[in-house]
Structure formats: structure tokens, C-alpha cells
Design a protein around this motif. Structure first.
Motif, PDB file in Angstrom:
ATOM      1  N   GLY A 310       0.837  -1.196   0.000  1.00 43.17           N
ATOM      2  CA  GLY A 310       0.000   0.000   0.000  1.00 43.17           C
ATOM      3  C   GLY A 310       0.866   1.237   0.000  1.00 43.17           C
ATOM      4  N   THR A 311       0.239   2.374  -0.206  1.00 42.42           N
ATOM      5  CA  THR A 311       0.980   3.642  -0.274  1.00 42.42           C
ATOM      6  C   THR A 311       0.696   4.567   0.896  1.00 42.42           C
ATOM      7  N   ASP A 312      -0.341   4.270   1.702  1.00 43.87           N
ATOM      8  CA  ASP A 312      -0.815   5.210   2.704  1.00 43.87           C
ATOM      9  C   ASP A 312      -1.218   6.510   2.000  1.00 43.87           C
ATOM     10  N   SER A 313      -1.032   7.663   2.631  1.00 39.40           N
ATOM     11  CA  SER A 313      -1.579   8.910   2.075  1.00 39.40           C
ATOM     12  C   SER A 313      -0.486   9.891   1.682  1.00 39.40           C
ATOM     13  N   LEU A 314      -0.879  10.950   0.983  1.00 41.32           N
ATOM     14  CA  LEU A 314       0.081  12.008   0.671  1.00 41.32           C
ATOM     15  C   LEU A 314       0.425  12.847   1.892  1.00 41.32           C
ATOM     16  N   ALA A 315      -0.270  12.634   3.003  1.00 45.97           N
ATOM     17  CA  ALA A 315       0.142  13.264   4.255  1.00 45.97           C
ATOM     18  C   ALA A 315       1.363  12.569   4.832  1.00 45.97           C
ATOM     19  N   SER A 316       1.601  11.306   4.407  1.00 42.32           N
ATOM     20  CA  SER A 316       2.700  10.516   4.961  1.00 42.32           C
ATOM     21  C   SER A 316       3.595   9.926   3.882  1.00 42.32           C
ATOM     22  N   ASN A 317       3.499  10.426   2.677  1.00 44.15           N
ATOM     23  CA  ASN A 317       4.265   9.882   1.559  1.00 44.15           C
ATOM     24  C   ASN A 317       4.470  10.994   0.537  1.00 44.15           C
ATOM     25  N   HIS A 318       5.509  10.867  -0.256  1.00 40.18           N
ATOM     26  CA  HIS A 318       5.778  11.889  -1.275  1.00 40.18           C
ATOM     27  C   HIS A 318       5.063  11.595  -2.589  1.00 40.18           C
ATOM     28  N   GLN A 319       4.566  10.365  -2.759  1.00 30.55           N
ATOM     29  CA  GLN A 319       3.820   9.986  -3.953  1.00 30.55           C
ATOM     30  C   GLN A 319       3.014   8.739  -3.633  1.00 30.55           C
ATOM     31  N   LEU A 320       2.010   8.479  -4.463  1.00 26.47           N
ATOM     32  CA  LEU A 320       1.179   7.283  -4.301  1.00 26.47           C
ATOM     33  C   LEU A 320       1.534   6.313  -5.417  1.00 26.47           C
ATOM     34  N   SER A 321       2.675   5.666  -5.271  1.00 31.51           N
ATOM     35  CA  SER A 321       3.206   4.783  -6.302  1.00 31.51           C
ATOM     36  C   SER A 321       3.594   3.450  -5.686  1.00 31.51           C
ATOM     37  N   VAL A 322       2.957   2.384  -6.124  1.00 27.70           N
ATOM     38  CA  VAL A 322       3.322   1.056  -5.635  1.00 27.70           C
ATOM     39  C   VAL A 322       4.747   0.703  -6.048  1.00 27.70           C
ATOM     40  N   TRP A 323       5.153   1.119  -7.251  1.00 25.52           N
ATOM     41  CA  TRP A 323       6.517   0.834  -7.685  1.00 25.52           C
ATOM     42  C   TRP A 323       7.540   1.518  -6.774  1.00 25.52           C
ATOM     43  N   SER A 324       7.244   2.709  -6.296  1.00 26.85           N
ATOM     44  CA  SER A 324       8.145   3.383  -5.366  1.00 26.85           C
ATOM     45  C   SER A 324       8.271   2.592  -4.063  1.00 26.85           C
ATOM     46  N   GLU A 325       7.166   1.979  -3.620  1.00 22.14           N
ATOM     47  CA  GLU A 325       7.222   1.127  -2.425  1.00 22.14           C
ATOM     48  C   GLU A 325       8.126  -0.080  -2.671  1.00 22.14           C
ATOM     49  N   ILE A 326       8.028  -0.663  -3.862  1.00 24.05           N
ATOM     50  CA  ILE A 326       8.883  -1.796  -4.212  1.00 24.05           C
ATOM     51  C   ILE A 326      10.352  -1.370  -4.228  1.00 24.05           C
ATOM     52  N   GLU A 327      10.644  -0.216  -4.805  1.00 28.14           N
ATOM     53  CA  GLU A 327      12.028   0.255  -4.861  1.00 28.14           C
ATOM     54  C   GLU A 327      12.612   0.432  -3.467  1.00 28.14           C
ATOM     55  N   THR A 328      11.825   0.981  -2.540  1.00 31.93           N
ATOM     56  CA  THR A 328      12.292   1.149  -1.166  1.00 31.93           C
ATOM     57  C   THR A 328      12.606  -0.203  -0.539  1.00 31.93           C
ATOM     58  N   LEU A 329      11.726  -1.170  -0.740  1.00 34.12           N
ATOM     59  CA  LEU A 329      11.954  -2.498  -0.192  1.00 34.12           C
ATOM     60  C   LEU A 329      13.165  -3.175  -0.833  1.00 34.12           C
ATOM     61  N   ARG A 330      13.347  -2.996  -2.125  1.00 34.76           N
ATOM     62  CA  ARG A 330      14.496  -3.610  -2.809  1.00 34.76           C
ATOM     63  C   ARG A 330      15.810  -3.026  -2.305  1.00 34.76           C
ATOM     64  N   ASN A 331      15.829  -1.721  -2.051  1.00 36.48           N
ATOM     65  CA  ASN A 331      17.054  -1.084  -1.553  1.00 36.48           C
ATOM     66  C   ASN A 331      17.414  -1.583  -0.159  1.00 36.48           C
ATOM     67  N   LYS A 332      16.404  -1.822   0.666  1.00 33.86           N
ATOM     68  CA  LYS A 332      16.642  -2.222   2.049  1.00 33.86           C
ATOM     69  C   LYS A 332      16.811  -3.732   2.185  1.00 33.86           C
ATOM     70  N   PHE A 333      16.090  -4.491   1.357  1.00 36.30           N
ATOM     71  CA  PHE A 333      16.105  -5.954   1.485  1.00 36.30           C
ATOM     72  C   PHE A 333      16.432  -6.597   0.129  1.00 36.30           C
ATOM     73  N   PRO A 334      17.644  -6.404  -0.365  1.00 38.03           N
ATOM     74  CA  PRO A 334      17.989  -6.910  -1.708  1.00 38.03           C
ATOM     75  C   PRO A 334      17.954  -8.424  -1.817  1.00 38.03           C
ATOM     76  N   GLN A 335      17.947  -9.120  -0.663  1.00 35.20           N
ATOM     77  CA  GLN A 335      17.910 -10.579  -0.704  1.00 35.20           C
ATOM     78  C   GLN A 335      16.537 -11.128  -1.082  1.00 35.20           C
ATOM     79  N   ILE A 336      15.501 -10.280  -1.016  1.00 39.07           N
ATOM     80  CA  ILE A 336      14.155 -10.735  -1.388  1.00 39.07           C
ATOM     81  C   ILE A 336      13.974 -10.532  -2.892  1.00 39.07           C
ATOM     82  N   PRO A 337      13.668 -11.581  -3.648  1.00 36.98           N
ATOM     83  CA  PRO A 337      13.584 -11.469  -5.107  1.00 36.98           C
ATOM     84  C   PRO A 337      12.510 -10.475  -5.554  1.00 36.98           C
ATOM     85  N   LEU A 338      12.802  -9.783  -6.655  1.00 37.34           N
ATOM     86  CA  LEU A 338      11.820  -8.878  -7.253  1.00 37.34           C
ATOM     87  C   LEU A 338      10.549  -9.644  -7.617  1.00 37.34           C
TER      88      LEU A 338
END
Length: 388
Positions: A310-338
Motif C-alpha cells: 500500500g501507499t498510505d496517504s500524501l500526508a505521509s508519503n511523497h507519492q502514491l506509487s506502488v513501484w516506489s514502495e517496491i524500490e524502497t523495499l528492494r534497496n533495504k532488502f535486496p535478498q528478497i527477489p523482485l
């Protein structure tokens, strides 16, 4: 027919490589995913990866006018205080414009279905107008910390839910969070007939667990600030999830949102319940508010845990993009496959919202939308434009 191939195709569960073609009719309904050699010469080749449309299982569209209003890193109780004191926009047209713009931005980024939180009927118009472009599931939040006012709070939320349903928008009534719902209100929500999937903010802050373990922590100051009598909440001797999960004993589907401070023992308590449970991660919002991320490796490796995004809201996020959420997770947890994360964003999300008969995967008869993933950008493909 539309025949399209790319550098790779993800079907909702796995990658298929570059030698496959996705075949759809001119309305975007999937006919087949077949070897490229089967489709002849009249196919379209695009760059990047093709994926089913993304499913955003947690959003607050009606807070879209609050982008940039609340500073980062305040912690959840202070964040909630700011939301409650600033959620009313200066003019109705400001709110309407912000909601419209946010919905369109989600669509353009490849989101085809949204589980959206509502406290008012402010999003009814945009959901009605865009129903052919996006699938909406509305979770009308009910909250109230004083047991005595529980029936009144329930009645108010039911009236909001009725407005969505009268407009043809599927909606269910859900508790906001364990720290904002009294025991009586939990019981009333649990007893509703023909309600539907339940979404609830879960363990978004350590303060929530402190409140339930021994009635300590920042939420006490939050209640005092708003002169709330929350004497019936907390002090159970356990973290919040084991304390409230027993309120849902009707086999409901649950979407637990955030899970930033969820432990393995909390997960085990939830999995022991009779009913399907999904675990929605909103990493960018977790960083924005608390500067923390959930224990994603633990969640992703625990049998029985099904993760969505999920993206939560623009009060707590800079954009409402599921792909941006994936990018954050990939940067922090690279061991989890895309591949695994993309399933969270597509098929798992569709299952959580009860719409997997149409969305989430490239299976015959579905019309899930087609997203093109190019490096650090995504977009929903206009299939009609491809064949013009």
C-alpha cells in the motif's frame, strides 16, 4: 487481437523471459501467454518488463490535500495529532482537486485497483467517475475510544458507508486502529452482517504496543491532548495484535496494515485466528512517520503470511506509487527477489481485495491491465493506442 512482448513478462507469480508474448483482445482481456514463436510476425515489442496492473491495498485518498503539511519523523502520536488538526482543507474545491489529481497519478503509475480508507464521503465522486478505469474498494473507518459512545460512532460510520454503496461503490465498515477503537465498538463492528473485508492499522508504532502492554507511552499524551477518555483501551499485558485479534471471530478476511513493530509471536497469534489474513506493507509511510521498516524478512519467510503493498496517504508519503514502495523495499532488502515483491503488488493485492477473478495476473479471461516497468519508472499501457 493485441500481441505484445518485452524484455521479460511477469504474470503475477513468476517471470517468463523474453521469448513469450501476451495475447489480449482489444478490450484488454487476456487470451493467453504463449511462446513468441506462436504469434506470427504481427506483434508489438516494447522495452522493459510487462506486469499485471498494480493493486494498492491501503490508501487515504481523502488526505491528498495534506501533501507536505506534516514534517517527517514526528512519530505516530504526533503525526495523528497533526492530521486531526489539519485534515479540513481551506476550501472544498481544494480537496476535490487534490483527490482527482492523486487518483489520476495512481492510474498513470500503473495502479488499477485501490483499497481506500474513508472517513467521509468526499471521494465518492471521483470513484464513481473513474469506475471504468480503476477498481475501488472503500473501507469506511469507524473510531471512538469511549465505550459509551460506541453505538453513536457506529451509526455515523454506517451512514457514510451507505453513501458509497448507494453510488455503486463497494464498501465495508472497519475499525481504524486498536488504539482508537473501544472494546464495545470492536464488538459492534464484528457483529455487522454483510460487511466484508476488514482493514485495520496494525502496530504502526512502538507506542501502540506500549499502550497495550502496560498503559504507558506517548498515546497517553495524545488522549489527554484531545480530552479523550480511553480508560478502556490497553493494559492487557501483551502487544496490541494479540490483544485485539480475538474481536474478529466471524471468519472475516483481515488486512493488517503497516506491521512496523510486529513480532513473530504477534504473527503467530494472528495466524491462529479462523479467517484469511493479509499483511499490507507501506514502507515509505513507515519511514516518513517513524523512520522504521517492518521486519520484512521475517514476514516474507513465515509460512501462512501473505504480503500486499500500500501507499498510505500524501500526508505521509511523497507519492502514491506502488513501484516506489517496491524500490524502497528492494534497496533495504535486496535478498528478497523482485519476483516475490511483484506478486505482493499484483496477485496478492487482488486476492486481499477480493477481486482476483479479474485482476492480479495474466490468466485467461482476466483484464488486469498491463504495466510497463522501465528502470525506475512505470506506466499503465494504453492498449488501444498500441494498435491504432
Amino acid at each position: 487481437m493485441i500481441k505484445i512482448t518485452a524484455d521479460d513478462i511477469f504474470d503475477g507469480r513468476k517471470f517468463h523471459g523474453p521469448d513469450r508474448a501476451l495475447v489480449l483482445d482489444d478490450e484488454g482481456v487476456v487470451s493467453a501467454l504463449v511462446p513468441l514463436s506462436w504469434v506470427g510476425e504481427d506483434y508489438i515489442k516494447v522495452e522493459g518488463v510487462l506486469s499485471p496492473g498494480f493493486v494498492n491495498t491501503h490508501c487515504h485518498l481523502e488526505l491528498s490535500h495534506m501533501k507536505g503539511v506534516i514534517p517527517e519523523g514526528t512519530g505516530l502520536p504526533a503525526f495523528l495529532t497533526a492530521v486531526m488538526e489539519n485534515r479540513q482543507p481551506p476550501a472544498a474545491e481544494v480537496l476535490s482537486s487534490a483527490i482527482d489529481n492523486a487518483a489520476e497519478a495512481m492510474r498513470q503509475s500503473g495502479i488499477v485497483a485501490v483499497g481506500d480508507i474513508a472517513n467521509t464521503a468526499a471521494t465518492t465522486s471521483v470513484k464513481h467517475r473513474t469506475a471504468r478505469q480503476m477498481e475501488w474498494r472503500t473501507f469506511v473507518e469507524c473510531m471512538g475510544v469511549a465505550d459509551a459512545f460506541a453505538p453513536h460512532r457506529l451509526e455515523h460510520s454506517l451512514s457514510v458507508m451507505a453513501q458509497f454503496r448507494q453510488a455503486g461503490i463497494p464498501a465495508s465498515l472497519v475499525p481504524h486502529a486498536p488504539y482508537s477503537v473501544s472494546p464495545t465498538l470492536f464488538r459492534l463492528i464484528n457483529g455487522l452482517k454483510s460487511n466484508g473485508t476488514i482493514s485495520i492499522h496494525n502496530q504502526e508504532s512502538q507506542a501502540e504496543n506500549e499502550l497495550f502492554r502496560d498503559k504507558s507511552g506517548p498515546f497517553l499524551g495524545f488522549y489527554k491532548h484531545f480530552n479523550m477518555d480511553a480508560s478502556g483501551i490497553g493494559g492487557s499485558g501483551t502487544n496490541s495484535l494479540p490483544s485485539y485479534i480475538g474481536h474478529f471471530d466471524q471468519g472475516q478476511t483481515l488486512i493488517l496494515v503497516h506491521n512496523t513493530f510486529t513480532s513473530r509471536s504477534d504473527v503467530e497469534a494472528a495466524l491462529a485466528r479462523n479467517g484469511e489474513t493479509f499483511w499490507c506493507l507501506c514502507p515509505n509511510a513507515n519511514i516518513y512517520i517513524e523512520g522504521m521498516l517492518p521486519d520484512v524478512p521475517m514476514l516474507s519467510s513465515t509460512p501462512g503470511v501473505t504480503i500486499t503493498l500500500g501507499t498510505d496517504s500524501l500526508a505521509s508519503n511523497h507519492q502514491l506509487s506502488v513501484w516506489s514502495e517496491i524500490e524502497t523495499l528492494r534497496n533495504k532488502f535486496p535478498q528478497i527477489p523482485l519476483e516475490q515483491m511483484l506478486q505482493w503488488a499484483t496477485l496478492n493485492g487482488a486476492q486481499a481485495l477480493g477481486i482476483s477473478d479479474k485482476f492480479g495476473s495474466f490468466e485467461k479471461g482476466k483484464s488486469p491491465g498491463v504495466v510497463q516497468i522501465l528502470h525506475n519508472t512505470t506506466k499503465l499501457l494504453d492498449l488501444k493506442a498500441l494498435i491504432m
